[in-house]
Design a protein around this motif. Structure first.
Motif, PDB file in Angstrom:
ATOM      1  N   ASN B 104       5.434  67.744  -6.168  1.00  0.00           N
ATOM      2  CA  ASN B 104       3.986  67.769  -6.048  1.00  0.00           C
ATOM      3  C   ASN B 104       3.551  68.357  -4.720  1.00  0.00           C
ATOM      4  O   ASN B 104       2.640  69.167  -4.658  1.00  0.00           O
ATOM      5  CB  ASN B 104       3.423  66.360  -6.217  1.00  0.00           C
ATOM      6  CG  ASN B 104       3.678  65.852  -7.616  1.00  0.00           C
ATOM      7  OD1 ASN B 104       3.879  66.631  -8.536  1.00  0.00           O
ATOM      8  ND2 ASN B 104       3.704  64.544  -7.766  1.00  0.00           N
ATOM      9  N   PHE B 108       1.206  71.953  -3.585  1.00  0.00           N
ATOM     10  CA  PHE B 108       0.046  72.069  -2.720  1.00  0.00           C
ATOM     11  C   PHE B 108       0.323  72.891  -1.459  1.00  0.00           C
ATOM     12  O   PHE B 108      -0.410  73.794  -1.121  1.00  0.00           O
ATOM     13  CB  PHE B 108      -0.453  70.679  -2.329  1.00  0.00           C
ATOM     14  CG  PHE B 108      -1.287  70.048  -3.396  1.00  0.00           C
ATOM     15  CD1 PHE B 108      -2.645  69.879  -3.226  1.00  0.00           C
ATOM     16  CD2 PHE B 108      -0.721  69.652  -4.592  1.00  0.00           C
ATOM     17  CE1 PHE B 108      -3.425  69.329  -4.218  1.00  0.00           C
ATOM     18  CE2 PHE B 108      -1.491  69.104  -5.594  1.00  0.00           C
ATOM     19  CZ  PHE B 108      -2.842  68.935  -5.409  1.00  0.00           C
ATOM     20  N   THR B 143       5.679  76.882 -22.648  1.00  0.00           N
ATOM     21  CA  THR B 143       6.102  77.626 -21.453  1.00  0.00           C
ATOM     22  C   THR B 143       6.947  76.750 -20.535  1.00  0.00           C
ATOM     23  O   THR B 143       6.956  75.526 -20.670  1.00  0.00           O
ATOM     24  CB  THR B 143       4.878  78.098 -20.646  1.00  0.00           C
ATOM     25  OG1 THR B 143       4.237  76.955 -20.066  1.00  0.00           O
ATOM     26  CG2 THR B 143       3.897  78.853 -21.521  1.00  0.00           C
ATOM     27  N   ASP B 145       6.467  76.141 -17.407  1.00  0.00           N
ATOM     28  CA  ASP B 145       5.589  75.271 -16.627  1.00  0.00           C
ATOM     29  C   ASP B 145       5.255  74.004 -17.397  1.00  0.00           C
ATOM     30  O   ASP B 145       5.252  72.897 -16.842  1.00  0.00           O
ATOM     31  CB  ASP B 145       4.286  76.006 -16.287  1.00  0.00           C
ATOM     32  CG  ASP B 145       4.435  76.855 -15.037  1.00  0.00           C
ATOM     33  OD1 ASP B 145       5.102  76.384 -14.104  1.00  0.00           O
ATOM     34  OD2 ASP B 145       3.895  77.968 -15.009  1.00  0.00           O
ATOM     35  N   GLU B 146       4.975  74.193 -18.663  1.00  0.00           N
ATOM     36  CA  GLU B 146       4.633  73.036 -19.481  1.00  0.00           C
ATOM     37  C   GLU B 146       5.826  72.092 -19.609  1.00  0.00           C
ATOM     38  O   GLU B 146       5.674  70.869 -19.524  1.00  0.00           O
ATOM     39  CB  GLU B 146       4.161  73.495 -20.864  1.00  0.00           C
ATOM     40  CG  GLU B 146       2.807  74.187 -20.831  1.00  0.00           C
ATOM     41  CD  GLU B 146       2.544  75.014 -22.073  1.00  0.00           C
ATOM     42  OE1 GLU B 146       1.768  75.971 -21.988  1.00  0.00           O
ATOM     43  OE2 GLU B 146       3.133  74.705 -23.131  1.00  0.00           O
ATOM     44  N   SER B 149       6.208  70.156 -16.358  1.00  0.00           N
ATOM     45  CA  SER B 149       5.165  69.146 -16.200  1.00  0.00           C
ATOM     46  C   SER B 149       5.361  67.995 -17.175  1.00  0.00           C
ATOM     47  O   SER B 149       5.158  66.823 -16.825  1.00  0.00           O
ATOM     48  CB  SER B 149       3.784  69.772 -16.416  1.00  0.00           C
ATOM     49  OG  SER B 149       3.443  70.600 -15.321  1.00  0.00           O
ATOM     50  N   LEU B 150       5.746  68.339 -18.380  1.00  0.00           N
ATOM     51  CA  LEU B 150       5.962  67.317 -19.405  1.00  0.00           C
ATOM     52  C   LEU B 150       7.027  66.317 -18.947  1.00  0.00           C
ATOM     53  O   LEU B 150       6.814  65.095 -18.985  1.00  0.00           O
ATOM     54  CB  LEU B 150       6.423  68.012 -20.685  1.00  0.00           C
ATOM     55  CG  LEU B 150       5.735  67.881 -22.050  1.00  0.00           C
ATOM     56  CD1 LEU B 150       4.410  67.184 -22.005  1.00  0.00           C
ATOM     57  CD2 LEU B 150       5.628  69.249 -22.679  1.00  0.00           C
ATOM     58  N   SER B 152       8.385  65.880 -15.839  1.00  0.00           N
ATOM     59  CA  SER B 152       8.136  65.190 -14.573  1.00  0.00           C
ATOM     60  C   SER B 152       6.978  64.212 -14.709  1.00  0.00           C
ATOM     61  O   SER B 152       7.016  63.102 -14.164  1.00  0.00           O
ATOM     62  CB  SER B 152       7.903  66.192 -13.444  1.00  0.00           C
ATOM     63  OG  SER B 152       6.671  66.851 -13.599  1.00  0.00           O
ATOM     64  N   GLY B 153       5.961  64.588 -15.467  1.00  0.00           N
ATOM     65  CA  GLY B 153       4.836  63.677 -15.682  1.00  0.00           C
ATOM     66  C   GLY B 153       5.265  62.424 -16.415  1.00  0.00           C
ATOM     67  O   GLY B 153       4.875  61.307 -16.063  1.00  0.00           O
ATOM     68  N   THR B 154       6.072  62.607 -17.416  1.00  0.00           N
ATOM     69  CA  THR B 154       6.571  61.468 -18.180  1.00  0.00           C
ATOM     70  C   THR B 154       7.374  60.512 -17.295  1.00  0.00           C
ATOM     71  O   THR B 154       7.159  59.297 -17.313  1.00  0.00           O
ATOM     72  CB  THR B 154       7.467  61.967 -19.333  1.00  0.00           C
ATOM     73  OG1 THR B 154       6.670  62.742 -20.227  1.00  0.00           O
ATOM     74  CG2 THR B 154       8.091  60.805 -20.071  1.00  0.00           C
ATOM     75  N   MET B 156       7.283  60.271 -14.037  1.00  0.00           N
ATOM     76  CA  MET B 156       6.432  59.684 -13.011  1.00  0.00           C
ATOM     77  C   MET B 156       5.663  58.490 -13.576  1.00  0.00           C
ATOM     78  O   MET B 156       5.609  57.423 -12.959  1.00  0.00           O
ATOM     79  CB  MET B 156       5.461  60.738 -12.501  1.00  0.00           C
ATOM     80  CG  MET B 156       4.607  60.302 -11.344  1.00  0.00           C
ATOM     81  SD  MET B 156       4.157  61.686 -10.277  1.00  0.00           S
ATOM     82  CE  MET B 156       3.761  62.957 -11.462  1.00  0.00           C
ATOM     83  N   ALA B 157       5.102  58.665 -14.752  1.00  0.00           N
ATOM     84  CA  ALA B 157       4.338  57.579 -15.367  1.00  0.00           C
ATOM     85  C   ALA B 157       5.244  56.401 -15.703  1.00  0.00           C
ATOM     86  O   ALA B 157       4.888  55.244 -15.473  1.00  0.00           O
ATOM     87  CB  ALA B 157       3.634  58.079 -16.623  1.00  0.00           C
ATOM     88  N   ALA B 158       6.423  56.701 -16.216  1.00  0.00           N
ATOM     89  CA  ALA B 158       7.351  55.628 -16.583  1.00  0.00           C
ATOM     90  C   ALA B 158       7.727  54.817 -15.347  1.00  0.00           C
ATOM     91  O   ALA B 158       7.797  53.587 -15.377  1.00  0.00           O
ATOM     92  CB  ALA B 158       8.599  56.214 -17.227  1.00  0.00           C
ATOM     93  N   GLN B 160       5.982  54.568 -12.557  1.00  0.00           N
ATOM     94  CA  GLN B 160       4.826  53.857 -12.024  1.00  0.00           C
ATOM     95  C   GLN B 160       4.539  52.589 -12.805  1.00  0.00           C
ATOM     96  O   GLN B 160       4.107  51.596 -12.245  1.00  0.00           O
ATOM     97  CB  GLN B 160       3.608  54.769 -12.058  1.00  0.00           C
ATOM     98  CG  GLN B 160       2.865  54.806 -10.751  1.00  0.00           C
ATOM     99  CD  GLN B 160       2.040  56.071 -10.612  1.00  0.00           C
ATOM    100  OE1 GLN B 160       2.119  56.766  -9.647  1.00  0.00           O
ATOM    101  NE2 GLN B 160       1.233  56.351 -11.620  1.00  0.00           N
TER     102      GLN B 160
END
Lengths: 185, 185
Positions: B104, B108, B143, B145-146, B149-150, B152-154, B156-158, B160
């Motif tokens: 992340n 940035f 793609t 990128d998708e 994100s899919l 890493s997002g998953t 990260m949420a798990a 958290q």
DNA sequence: GACGATACGGAACGATCGTTCCGTTTGTCA
DNA sequence: TGACAAACGGAACGATCGTTCCGTATCGTC
């Protein structure tokens, strides 16, 4: 309540809504105040704490989502009920960054009223999931917690990577498809 | 280099690795120093900035992942190449919270060396995805990128939501299954 | 129009955190 | 062992941010 005060209160709420949606809960309170054309002191007289302002912004949207989840419990098609709700949830989360912050903050702070609302949403999703399982529309082993994390994590990542709308929609599609019952292992 | 200094350097690295893995990049630097049994001044003589220490911890793991992605490019089974890599990536991310922060922050800050490494990983995944598409193993419209994100997002949420290991694995399964080619719409 | 209550603005406070600085300690080598 | 460079510890600095406080301005009422 003085007329002046009422006008300021609304300007603060308006500024907070757009600012939190764009930048999330992490924006300094000064930024919200400036956006509203108001001093910080004024902001704090209307909302005793940053969290209170945040709650005022987010709670109504959260309640609305919970209502939508509950409404779909009695739908004819349990599969459509679950997935249409998840898509609705995803669109809300993708549009406004603050929803995540509400849900994550809810996970940590017991005190926040958002926590209860998020928990109620979890209960609603749980029923939708159970109903969908009953008609073999989703994997039998998936839980409501997992469904929530899957959707919110996906949206959070998509937002952070600044992916375009088509990508976001496709990612939600992928997650929903994955939750469906696998034909054969 | 004095013997004392060398020993402290290693103690700092060791403390930083465990602490960052557990709490992410957001832990105060003092905590790392204390964990290492060292003053902050000492820490800053070895690593000029917090970001430098973080890079020292994360870069090697990131490089290793990139290597693994590249190695799999020439595998016999493109589908297995992609999905086994994604699983490997997910396990690494689930075990150590700092990987997300690296990715992340990379998004940035242009300056960070992690950004280049993440970008190189994206390129590796892109090839794996293209190869998998060639044998109809994944949706043709997704793609790299998708995919990143899919996953890493998953994770990260798990992480958290403090979900247990079985849940985390199931969530990764779901995402991977969703990426596979839909049989019929 | 004047007076009192109400509300305003923004400087100031305290906590947190990254980073720097310097008086003191410690390792190394002759 | 003595002396000097190298390294150490942690107090202090500056920036950020949530929150408070108070002198001033404004609204509503007679």
């Amino acid at each position: 309540m003085r007329a002046d005060a009422l006008k300021n209160r609304e300007r603060i709420l308006e500024a907070a809504e757009t600012t939190f949606a764009r930048l999330g809960l992490s924006v300094p309170i000064d930024v919200v105040a400036e956006q509203a054309g108001v001093g910080v002191g004024t902001l704090y007289r209307h909302f005793p704490t940053k969290e209170a302002l945040f709650e005022a912004i987010v709670m109504s949207r959260l309640e609305e989502l919970v209502d939508e989840a509950k409404t779909r419990i009695d739908a004819n098609d349990p599969a459509d009920a679950l997935f249409s709700f998840l898509r609705r949830f995803a669109n809300e989360a993708l549009a406004k960054a603050d929803l995540f912050d509400a849900m994550n903050a809810a996970g940590f702070d017991i005190k926040s009223r958002c926590a209860e609302m998020v928990d109620e949403m979890r209960r609603g999703i749980d029923i939708l999931v159970v109903n969908a399982k009953a008609v073999d529309a989703v994997r039998p082993d998936v839980t409501a917690d997992e469904v929530m994390s899957l959707i919110s994590g996906t949206c959070m990542a998509a937002r952070q990577s600044r992916l375009d709308d088509a990508s976001c929609q496709r990612m939600v599609d992928i997650v929903c498809d994955g939750m469906r019952l696998a034909v054969a292992t």
